[in-house]
Design a protein around this motif. Structure first.
Motif, PDB file in Angstrom:
ATOM      1  N   MET A 280      33.734  -2.324  16.102  1.00  0.00           N
ATOM      2  CA  MET A 280      33.835  -3.677  15.572  1.00  0.00           C
ATOM      3  C   MET A 280      35.052  -3.755  14.642  1.00  0.00           C
ATOM      4  SD  MET A 280      31.226  -5.045  17.023  1.00  0.00           S
ATOM      5  CE  MET A 280      31.172  -6.598  16.130  1.00  0.00           C
ATOM      6  N   THR A 281      36.013  -4.562  15.019  1.00  0.00           N
ATOM      7  CA  THR A 281      37.202  -4.775  14.203  1.00  0.00           C
ATOM      8  C   THR A 281      37.367  -6.271  13.931  1.00  0.00           C
ATOM      9  OG1 THR A 281      38.690  -5.004  16.100  1.00  0.00           O
ATOM     10  CG2 THR A 281      38.282  -2.771  15.288  1.00  0.00           C
ATOM     11  N   LYS A 282      38.225  -6.577  12.951  1.00  0.00           N
ATOM     12  CA  LYS A 282      38.504  -7.975  12.647  1.00  0.00           C
ATOM     13  C   LYS A 282      39.302  -8.644  13.763  1.00  0.00           C
ATOM     14  CE  LYS A 282      38.463  -7.161   7.665  1.00  0.00           C
ATOM     15  NZ  LYS A 282      39.241  -7.215   6.403  1.00  0.00           N
ATOM     16  N   LYS A 283      39.968  -7.831  14.548  1.00  0.00           N
ATOM     17  CA  LYS A 283      40.751  -8.364  15.650  1.00  0.00           C
ATOM     18  C   LYS A 283      39.901  -8.600  16.896  1.00  0.00           C
ATOM     19  CE  LYS A 283      45.250  -7.590  17.803  1.00  0.00           C
ATOM     20  NZ  LYS A 283      46.401  -6.651  17.932  1.00  0.00           N
ATOM     21  N   GLY A 284      38.727  -7.968  16.969  1.00  0.00           N
ATOM     22  CA  GLY A 284      37.837  -8.152  18.100  1.00  0.00           C
ATOM     23  C   GLY A 284      37.057  -6.893  18.416  1.00  0.00           C
ATOM     24  N   LEU A 285      36.220  -6.994  19.442  1.00  0.00           N
ATOM     25  CA  LEU A 285      35.385  -5.878  19.881  1.00  0.00           C
ATOM     26  C   LEU A 285      36.192  -4.960  20.783  1.00  0.00           C
ATOM     27  CD1 LEU A 285      32.459  -4.728  19.825  1.00  0.00           C
ATOM     28  CD2 LEU A 285      32.031  -6.071  21.899  1.00  0.00           C
ATOM     29  N   THR A 297      40.664  13.310  21.666  1.00  0.00           N
ATOM     30  CA  THR A 297      41.235  11.974  21.593  1.00  0.00           C
ATOM     31  C   THR A 297      40.430  11.021  22.466  1.00  0.00           C
ATOM     32  OG1 THR A 297      43.425  12.947  21.274  1.00  0.00           O
ATOM     33  CG2 THR A 297      43.353  10.615  21.855  1.00  0.00           C
ATOM     34  N   LEU A 298      40.249   9.797  21.980  1.00  0.00           N
ATOM     35  CA  LEU A 298      39.581   8.746  22.737  1.00  0.00           C
ATOM     36  C   LEU A 298      40.504   7.533  22.793  1.00  0.00           C
ATOM     37  CD1 LEU A 298      37.176  10.189  20.768  1.00  0.00           C
ATOM     38  CD2 LEU A 298      35.762   8.805  22.295  1.00  0.00           C
ATOM     39  N   TRP A 299      40.475   6.850  23.921  1.00  0.00           N
ATOM     40  CA  TRP A 299      41.292   5.656  24.104  1.00  0.00           C
ATOM     41  C   TRP A 299      40.382   4.428  24.132  1.00  0.00           C
ATOM     42  CZ3 TRP A 299      42.658  10.350  25.915  1.00  0.00           C
ATOM     43  CH2 TRP A 299      43.994  10.750  25.745  1.00  0.00           C
ATOM     44  N   PHE A 300      40.718   3.447  23.284  1.00  0.00           N
ATOM     45  CA  PHE A 300      39.948   2.216  23.179  1.00  0.00           C
ATOM     46  C   PHE A 300      40.857   1.028  23.504  1.00  0.00           C
ATOM     47  CE2 PHE A 300      37.219   5.018  20.868  1.00  0.00           C
ATOM     48  CZ  PHE A 300      35.948   4.483  20.992  1.00  0.00           C
ATOM     49  N   SER A 301      40.244  -0.024  23.991  1.00  0.00           N
ATOM     50  CA  SER A 301      40.968  -1.277  24.267  1.00  0.00           C
ATOM     51  C   SER A 301      40.096  -2.448  23.829  1.00  0.00           C
ATOM     52  CB  SER A 301      41.308  -1.388  25.752  1.00  0.00           C
ATOM     53  OG  SER A 301      40.137  -1.486  26.522  1.00  0.00           O
ATOM     54  N   TYR A 302      40.770  -3.537  23.446  1.00  0.00           N
ATOM     55  CA  TYR A 302      40.037  -4.734  23.031  1.00  0.00           C
ATOM     56  C   TYR A 302      39.422  -5.427  24.245  1.00  0.00           C
ATOM     57  CZ  TYR A 302      42.315  -4.284  18.489  1.00  0.00           C
ATOM     58  OH  TYR A 302      42.744  -3.834  17.271  1.00  0.00           O
ATOM     59  N   LYS A 303      38.381  -6.157  23.971  1.00  0.00           N
ATOM     60  CA  LYS A 303      37.696  -6.886  25.037  1.00  0.00           C
ATOM     61  C   LYS A 303      38.603  -7.948  25.645  1.00  0.00           C
ATOM     62  CE  LYS A 303      33.533  -9.647  25.904  1.00  0.00           C
ATOM     63  NZ  LYS A 303      32.326 -10.249  25.282  1.00  0.00           N
ATOM     64  N   ASP A 304      39.431  -8.569  24.836  1.00  0.00           N
ATOM     65  CA  ASP A 304      40.329  -9.616  25.331  1.00  0.00           C
ATOM     66  C   ASP A 304      41.605  -9.046  25.935  1.00  0.00           C
ATOM     67  OD1 ASP A 304      38.483 -11.415  24.358  1.00  0.00           O
ATOM     68  OD2 ASP A 304      39.480 -11.581  22.396  1.00  0.00           O
ATOM     69  N   PRO A 306      42.107  -5.684  27.885  1.00  0.00           N
ATOM     70  CA  PRO A 306      41.672  -4.372  28.381  1.00  0.00           C
ATOM     71  C   PRO A 306      42.809  -3.504  28.912  1.00  0.00           C
ATOM     72  CG  PRO A 306      41.137  -6.091  29.968  1.00  0.00           C
ATOM     73  CD  PRO A 306      41.661  -6.792  28.754  1.00  0.00           C
ATOM     74  N   ALA A 307      43.972  -4.066  29.171  1.00  0.00           N
ATOM     75  CA  ALA A 307      45.074  -3.279  29.731  1.00  0.00           C
ATOM     76  C   ALA A 307      45.787  -2.456  28.674  1.00  0.00           C
ATOM     77  CB  ALA A 307      46.066  -4.203  30.436  1.00  0.00           C
ATOM     78  N   THR A 308      45.661  -2.797  27.414  1.00  0.00           N
ATOM     79  CA  THR A 308      46.342  -2.075  26.339  1.00  0.00           C
ATOM     80  C   THR A 308      45.372  -1.086  25.697  1.00  0.00           C
ATOM     81  OG1 THR A 308      47.704  -4.028  25.915  1.00  0.00           O
ATOM     82  CG2 THR A 308      47.661  -2.320  24.217  1.00  0.00           C
ATOM     83  N   TRP A 309      45.713   0.189  25.792  1.00  0.00           N
ATOM     84  CA  TRP A 309      44.853   1.241  25.256  1.00  0.00           C
ATOM     85  C   TRP A 309      45.453   1.774  23.954  1.00  0.00           C
ATOM     86  CZ3 TRP A 309      43.019   4.851  29.814  1.00  0.00           C
ATOM     87  CH2 TRP A 309      42.343   4.070  30.758  1.00  0.00           C
ATOM     88  N   HIS A 310      44.568   2.126  23.041  1.00  0.00           N
ATOM     89  CA  HIS A 310      44.973   2.677  21.749  1.00  0.00           C
ATOM     90  C   HIS A 310      44.304   4.038  21.587  1.00  0.00           C
ATOM     91  CE1 HIS A 310      46.599  -1.273  20.634  1.00  0.00           C
ATOM     92  NE2 HIS A 310      45.487  -1.783  21.147  1.00  0.00           N
ATOM     93  N   ALA A 311      45.121   5.052  21.320  1.00  0.00           N
ATOM     94  CA  ALA A 311      44.615   6.420  21.184  1.00  0.00           C
ATOM     95  C   ALA A 311      44.133   6.664  19.771  1.00  0.00           C
ATOM     96  CB  ALA A 311      45.715   7.417  21.554  1.00  0.00           C
ATOM     97  N   LEU A 312      42.888   7.092  19.655  1.00  0.00           N
ATOM     98  CA  LEU A 312      42.291   7.398  18.363  1.00  0.00           C
ATOM     99  C   LEU A 312      41.726   8.811  18.388  1.00  0.00           C
ATOM    100  CD1 LEU A 312      40.287   4.116  17.660  1.00  0.00           C
ATOM    101  CD2 LEU A 312      42.618   4.653  16.955  1.00  0.00           C
ATOM    102  N   LYS A 313      41.836   9.501  17.276  1.00  0.00           N
ATOM    103  CA  LYS A 313      41.250  10.818  17.161  1.00  0.00           C
ATOM    104  C   LYS A 313      39.727  10.714  17.009  1.00  0.00           C
ATOM    105  CE  LYS A 313      44.955  13.337  17.450  1.00  0.00           C
ATOM    106  NZ  LYS A 313      45.156  14.258  18.570  1.00  0.00           N
TER     107      LYS A 313
END
Length: 385
Positions: A280-285, A297-304, A306-313
């Protein structure tokens, strides 16, 4: 796996015994056991264990009682007791390790075991080899009889008893097969007693052997003795693509090696957040798209988006989940993903000192080997005078 009698000849065929790794020298046998207690003496007054392990064709092993206290060692060819007549096999294990193997295979009553008659004589070996030489021809003829009877079964192997009075046919089938007429026809054609034994597809691959996709001999025909169930969950935990052509072995079932590293993956996944985690972020789910266990490492993308992935430890994801649990939202994923960007550009250098692989592709420059002749210098006016 190879010995002096099974080494390859000029034509690519095995030289010497020509048994493709199933000879009697015990240098390249399937499922060979190393006796690591052979150089250790028993305590005073203790008699050696009177049971031995005997291997027959391919991977079939049985335990026998050495009732006559014969001096047996690994590699000896012996005549053993069977239901009718006698069989011929090779000793693969003696001593205290036989007791361990019997306990492992839940053979606790050693008094009811069949016994060893004697060490095989030359006549026993000759009859045994003569029977084994007929196996391929009889297997081909038995397949023709089964096809003529339109039986939905596959005869994969034939094993003769040591005295040549009985043959065991191993087959695989999807459903129950009525082979009563088949036994009658084969007994009439071959003049021997027939026994039909159904085996699974893994056991068939174990008996026939082969080379796996890894380039080595099949595990089941060399050292693997138990067949544990392999499910597609093993591939999912290891994040492998569910491609049947790559995950299936020569037996048509899932490869046994999928279970080899499964415990390590399960242990590592205990510290990982679940694959269905939601941030849960202020920018979206944000949803989890991919996880790399080795890089943590895990890759997450916003619901709105989905094509842009963000790498998080892994630690960052656990920190965000802890905040979400307390009804706190982080500003965005980019805030955490920015810390994981590595600005260091890797420069590959030739640290070994080897030449370039493309050095032969460059055109060679022709060197002018002609020496320049010394040209006479022009005389000055003073010299001319």
């Amino acid at each position: 796996m190879g010995c002096s009698s099974c080494s390859t000849g000029k034509d690519g065929q095995p030289r010497g015994c020509k048994n493709n790794g199933t000879c009697g020298t015990d240098g390249c046998n399937k499922l060979t056991v190393f006796d690591w207690l052979s150089n250790m003496a028993l305590p005073n007054g203790q008699k050696p264990f009177d049971c031995v392990e005997v291997r027959f064709k391919n991977s079939r092993k049985e335990f026998f009682k050495n009732a006559d206290d014969l001096p047996l060692s690994i590699g000896d060819v012996v005549a053993t007791q069977s239901k009718s007549g006698h069989d011929v096999g090779m000793v693969t294990l003696t001593g205290e390790l036989v007791k361990v193997q019997m306990k492992r295979k839940k053979v606790l009553d050693d008094k009811s075991l069949p016994k060893i008659y004697r060490k095989a004589t030359q006549r026993d070996v000759d009859v045994w080899q003569k029977s084994r030489n007929k196996e391929e021809e009889i297997k081909k003829r038995a397949r023709e009889i089964a096809i003529s009877l339109k039986l939905q079964m596959k005869l994969s192997d034939v094993e003769f008893q040591g005295d040549g009075s009985k043959a065991t046919f191993y087959y695989t089938a999807e459903d129950r097969v009525d082979f009563r007429q088949l036994i009658k026809d084969m007994a009439r054609a071959f003049g021997i007693r027939i026994e039909m034994r159904q085996i699974g597809y893994r056991q068939e691959a174990q008996r026939l052997g082969g080379i796996g996709s890894c380039g080595r001999e099949l595990c089941c025909s060399t050292w693997l003795t138990d067949f544990r169930s392999v499910s597609t969950a093993s591939a999912r935990y290891q994040q492998l693509a569910l491609n049947p052509q790559k995950l299936a072995g020569q037996c048509g079932k899932l490869k046994c090696c999928l279970n080899y590293e499964l415990d390590m993956y399960l242990e590592a996944l205990k510290e990982f957040p679940p694959q269905d985690s939601k941030l849960m972020t202020k920018k979206g789910l944000a949803f989890c798209q991919k996880a790399d266990i080795f890089k943590e490492t895990l890759w997450f993308s916003y619901k709105d988006d989905p094509a842009t992935w963000h790498a998080l430890k892994k630690d960052q994801v656990l920190k965000i989940l802890e905040k979400n649990k307390n009804n706190e939202k982080v500003s965005s994923l980019e805030e955490f993903a920015q810390d994981n960007i590595d600005d260091h550009n890797t420069v590959f250098e030739n640290v070994v000192g080897q030449d370039s692989l493309t050095r032969f592709d460059r055109p060679k420059k022709r060197k002018n080997k002609k020496r320049r002749k010394n040209r006479p210098t022009a005389k000055t006016s003073s010299d001319a005078k």
